[in-house]
Enzyme design. Structure first.
Site, PDB file in Angstrom:
ATOM      1  N   ASN A 101     -36.479 -43.414  12.605  1.00  0.00           N
ATOM      2  CA  ASN A 101     -36.907 -43.410  11.419  1.00  0.00           C
ATOM      3  C   ASN A 101     -35.685 -42.781  10.618  1.00  0.00           C
ATOM      4  OD1 ASN A 101     -37.952 -41.673   8.536  1.00  0.00           O
ATOM      5  ND2 ASN A 101     -39.096 -41.198  10.180  1.00  0.00           N
ATOM      6  N   PHE A 105     -36.248 -39.816   2.814  1.00  0.00           N
ATOM      7  CA  PHE A 105     -37.304 -39.759   1.474  1.00  0.00           C
ATOM      8  C   PHE A 105     -37.041 -40.322  -0.022  1.00  0.00           C
ATOM      9  CE2 PHE A 105     -38.148 -34.957   1.273  1.00  0.00           C
ATOM     10  CZ  PHE A 105     -38.962 -34.999   2.648  1.00  0.00           C
ATOM     11  N   SER A 169     -39.844 -32.783   7.490  1.00  0.00           N
ATOM     12  CA  SER A 169     -39.031 -33.811   7.296  1.00  0.00           C
ATOM     13  C   SER A 169     -37.915 -33.401   8.072  1.00  0.00           C
ATOM     14  CB  SER A 169     -38.990 -34.416   6.205  1.00  0.00           C
ATOM     15  OG  SER A 169     -37.545 -35.819   6.822  1.00  0.00           O
ATOM     16  N   ASN A 171     -35.140 -35.777   8.444  1.00  0.00           N
ATOM     17  CA  ASN A 171     -34.098 -36.179   7.383  1.00  0.00           C
ATOM     18  C   ASN A 171     -33.515 -36.391   5.870  1.00  0.00           C
ATOM     19  OD1 ASN A 171     -34.435 -37.938   9.789  1.00  0.00           O
ATOM     20  ND2 ASN A 171     -36.713 -38.762   8.795  1.00  0.00           N
ATOM     21  N   THR A 172     -33.148 -35.169   5.761  1.00  0.00           N
ATOM     22  CA  THR A 172     -33.441 -34.031   4.900  1.00  0.00           C
ATOM     23  C   THR A 172     -32.565 -32.746   4.780  1.00  0.00           C
ATOM     24  OG1 THR A 172     -35.106 -35.039   2.870  1.00  0.00           O
ATOM     25  CG2 THR A 172     -34.130 -33.078   1.759  1.00  0.00           C
ATOM     26  N   LYS A 202     -47.389 -29.029   5.821  1.00  0.00           N
ATOM     27  CA  LYS A 202     -46.834 -30.287   6.606  1.00  0.00           C
ATOM     28  C   LYS A 202     -46.015 -30.316   7.843  1.00  0.00           C
ATOM     29  CE  LYS A 202     -46.180 -35.152   8.269  1.00  0.00           C
ATOM     30  NZ  LYS A 202     -46.685 -36.726   7.793  1.00  0.00           N
ATOM     31  N   ASN A 231     -45.203 -33.715  11.666  1.00  0.00           N
ATOM     32  CA  ASN A 231     -43.831 -34.825  11.149  1.00  0.00           C
ATOM     33  C   ASN A 231     -43.388 -35.010  12.679  1.00  0.00           C
ATOM     34  OD1 ASN A 231     -42.534 -36.131   9.604  1.00  0.00           O
ATOM     35  ND2 ASN A 231     -42.691 -34.367   7.766  1.00  0.00           N
ATOM     36  N   THR A 232     -42.657 -36.447  12.639  1.00  0.00           N
ATOM     37  CA  THR A 232     -41.319 -36.507  13.550  1.00  0.00           C
ATOM     38  C   THR A 232     -40.649 -35.746  13.936  1.00  0.00           C
ATOM     39  OG1 THR A 232     -39.281 -37.042  12.296  1.00  0.00           O
ATOM     40  CG2 THR A 232     -41.813 -39.007  12.435  1.00  0.00           C
TER      41      THR A 232
HETATM   42  C1  LIG Z   1     -40.930 -44.889   9.315  1.00  0.00           C
HETATM   43  C2  LIG Z   1     -41.500 -43.942   9.387  1.00  0.00           C
HETATM   44  C3  LIG Z   1     -41.503 -42.902   7.273  1.00  0.00           C
HETATM   45  C4  LIG Z   1     -42.119 -41.909   7.494  1.00  0.00           C
HETATM   46  N1  LIG Z   1     -42.171 -40.683   5.854  1.00  0.00           N
HETATM   47  C5  LIG Z   1     -42.276 -40.141   6.159  1.00  0.00           C
HETATM   48  C6  LIG Z   1     -42.405 -39.600   4.697  1.00  0.00           C
HETATM   49  O1  LIG Z   1     -41.998 -39.619   3.153  1.00  0.00           O
HETATM   50  N2  LIG Z   1     -43.123 -38.394   4.590  1.00  0.00           N
HETATM   51  C7  LIG Z   1     -44.076 -38.283   5.486  1.00  0.00           C
HETATM   52  O2  LIG Z   1     -44.420 -36.418   5.239  1.00  0.00           O
HETATM   53  N3  LIG Z   1     -43.904 -37.758   6.950  1.00  0.00           N
HETATM   54  C8  LIG Z   1     -43.247 -39.543   7.393  1.00  0.00           C
HETATM   55  N4  LIG Z   1     -43.450 -40.087   8.681  1.00  0.00           N
HETATM   56  C9  LIG Z   1     -43.801 -39.072   9.192  1.00  0.00           C
HETATM   57  C10 LIG Z   1     -45.424 -39.826   9.446  1.00  0.00           C
HETATM   58  O3  LIG Z   1     -45.988 -39.635   8.363  1.00  0.00           O
HETATM   59  C11 LIG Z   1     -45.872 -39.374  10.599  1.00  0.00           C
HETATM   60  O4  LIG Z   1     -46.183 -37.819  10.417  1.00  0.00           O
HETATM   61  C12 LIG Z   1     -45.661 -39.311  12.566  1.00  0.00           C
HETATM   62  O5  LIG Z   1     -44.340 -40.580  12.000  1.00  0.00           O
HETATM   63  C13 LIG Z   1     -46.421 -39.486  13.033  1.00  0.00           C
HETATM   64  O6  LIG Z   1     -46.883 -39.762  13.104  1.00  0.00           O
HETATM   65  P1  LIG Z   1     -46.940 -41.411  14.330  1.00  0.00           P
HETATM   66  O7  LIG Z   1     -47.091 -40.630  15.240  1.00  0.00           O
HETATM   67  O8  LIG Z   1     -48.748 -41.892  14.144  1.00  0.00           O
HETATM   68  O9  LIG Z   1     -46.605 -42.222  13.672  1.00  0.00           O
HETATM   69  C14 LIG Z   1     -42.669 -42.024   8.644  1.00  0.00           C
HETATM   70  C15 LIG Z   1     -42.861 -41.506   9.375  1.00  0.00           C
HETATM   71  C16 LIG Z   1     -42.081 -43.045   9.590  1.00  0.00           C
HETATM   72  C17 LIG Z   1     -42.118 -44.037  11.378  1.00  0.00           C
END
Ligand SMILES: Cc1cc2nc3c(=O)[nH]c(=O)nc-3n(C[C@H](O)[C@H](O)[C@H](O)COP(=O)(O)O)c2cc1C
Length: 323
Positions: A101, A105, A169, A171-172, A202, A231-232
Site C-alpha cells: 500500500n 494517511f 509510514s 507513504n508520507t 510505532k 510498520n510496513t
Molecule cells: C492497506 C494498509 C493500510 C495501512 N495503514 C496504516 C496506517 O494508517 N497507520 C499505521 O500505523 N499503519 C498502517 N498500516 C500498517 C499496519 O498497521 C501494520 O503495521 C502492517 O500492515 C504489518 O502488519 P500485517 O503484516 O499484519 O499487515 C497499513 C497497512 C496496510 C496493509
C-alpha cells in the site's frame, strides 16, 4: 472458501467498507477472554488487537469489537482531513500472502474522529481499550510536525486509552526522517508529558541495529511508554511484483518483524520494565500469535490476517488459546 480474495484489491478496498459495517450485524457476543492482561490500569480481555490502518476514522468500532479483538488501534488520524496519495494505493499477492500500500494517511481528520468517539455507545458501552494512532498531514513540514501530533493528542486525549505516534509510514514524504536521532529527540521533547495518556512509538522495520538502538534508547530516556513493532517495509522479497515505492506487509514481513522484536527486547534490557511492546507484521495464524507472545511481546496486532484469513481470525485465535 474466501470469496473476497477473488475480488480485485481496488474493489475489495471499497467493499471492505460494506464488509466491515456488516460484520457487526451477524457476529455477536462478549470479547473472548484469553491471557487477560492489565497495563497501567488498562484491562485487556485478550492480547490480540486490530492494527493501525484498518479503521482509520473509527467508523467500524462496533463491528471490530464483535469480531472478538482484545483492543483496537484506530487511525492514523491527522489533524485535517486528507485524500489518499494519487494513483493505485493498494495491491495484494494471494500466493505470497503479501499486501502493498501507499495510502498516505487518507482520513476524515481529528474533529470527525472526536465526534465518532464521543458517541455514547463508544464511551458508555466501551468493550475494549482504544488506542489512537496519530500522524501529520502531508502538507506539514517535519520541523512543525510535533504541532500536528499535539493537536490530535490534545483533542482526543479524553477518548483514547493510549496514543501511537506514527513516524514510520513510508507513504508520507520524509516522515521516517523524524526517527533520526536529533530529529527524534527534538520531536519527542515536545510531546512527552503534555497529556496523561500513555504514548507509544510505532517504528519502521527498515532501520539498522544501531538506528534501532538509538531510537529505543532516546525514546525510553525521554519517557515514551512503549513501542509498536512495526510498520510496513520498503524491502521486497525477490519475485514479488509490487512497485518499489510504498510499504509491504503480510507474510514476507514476518521474519523481519520477529527479528526486530527480539533485538528490541535485548537492546532495552532493564529499560523494558513497565513499558508496553506490541508486535505486528506477518502474524497470520493463531500459532504466530503465540510465537510473538513467547518472544516477549505484551500484545499482538494484525492487518493482513483480516484479509487473508478473514473476520473469524479473532475467534479462531481465542479457541486456540482456550483449548
Ligand atoms: C492497506 C494498509 C493500510 C495501512 N495503514 C496504516 C496506517 O494508517 N497507520 C499505521 O500505523 N499503519 C498502517 N498500516 C500498517 C499496519 O498497521 C501494520 O503495521 C502492517 O500492515 C504489518 O502488519 P500485517 O503484516 O499484519 O499487515 C497499513 C497497512 C496496510 C496493509
Amino acid at each position: 472458501m474466501k470469496p473476497w480474495l477473488w475480488i480485485p484489491p481496488k474493489w475489495a478496498h471499497n467493499l471492505s467498507d460494506i464488509f466491515l459495517k456488516s460484520y457487526g450485524q451477524f457476529i455477536h457476543g462478549e470479547i473472548p477472554k484469553w491471557r487477560s492482561f492489565r497495563w497501567r490500569g488498562i484491562e485487556f480481555a485478550n492480547r490480540l488487537g486490530i492494527a493501525g490502518g484498518v479503521d482509520k476514522n473509527g467508523d467500524y468500532i462496533d463491528s471490530l469489537w464483535s469480531l472478538g479483538s482484545g483492543f483496537l488501534e484506530i487511525g492514523t488520524v491527522t489533524p485535517r482531513p486528507q485524500d489518499p496519495n494519487p494513483g493505485k494505493v493498494m495491491d495484494r499477492d494471494n500466493k505470497e500472502l503479501a499486501i502493498w500500500n501507499k495510502m498516505g494517511f487518507p482520513g476524515k481528520g481529528a474533529d470527525y474522529v472526536q465526534k465518532i468517539l464521543e458517541n455514547s455507545s463508544k464511551t458508555e458501552n466501551k468493550k475494549t481499550p482504544i488506542f489512537i494512532n496519530i500522524g501529520k498531514n502531508r502538507s506539514t513540514r517535519n520541523e512543525d510536525a510535533y504541532q500536528d501530533y499535539l493537536y490530535c493528542m490534545t483533542k482526543l486525549s479524553p477518548l483514547a486509552d493510549a496514543f501511537v505516534i506514527n513516524i514510520s509510514s513510508p507513504n508520507t514524504k520524509d516522515l521516517r526522517k523524524i526517527q533520526e536521532q536529533d530529529a527524534l529527540h527534538q520531536f519527542l521533547k515536545q510531546l512527552v508529558g503534555k497529556q496523561r495518556k500513555p504514548l507509544l512509538l510505532k517504528l519502521s522495520p527498515d532501520v539498522t541495529e544501531v538506528e534501532l538502538s538509538n531510537i529505543l534508547n532516546t525514546s525510553a530516556d525521554l519517557g515514551i511508554d512503549g513501542w509498536v513493532l512495526n510498520n510496513t517495509t520498503v524491502s521486497r522479497p525477490p519475485g514479488l511484483p509490487f512497485p518499489s515505492e510504498g510499504g509491504m506487509s503480510g507474510r514476507p514481513l514476518a521474519e523481519i518483524s520477529k527479528r526486530q522484536l527480539k533485538l528490541a527486547i535485548s537492546i532495552l534490557g532493564p529499560k523494558r520494565r513497565d513499558k508496553l511492546i506490541i508486535s505486528v507484521g506477518g502474524v497470520l495464524t493463531p500459532e504466530n500469535v503465540k510465537e510473538r507472545l513467547d518472544l516477549g511481546a505484551d500484545l499482538v496486532e494484525v492487518y493482513a490476517a483480516l484479509i487473508f484469513d478473514g473476520p473469524f481470525f479473532f475467534k479462531k485465535t481465542a479457541s486456540y488459546f482456550n483449548t
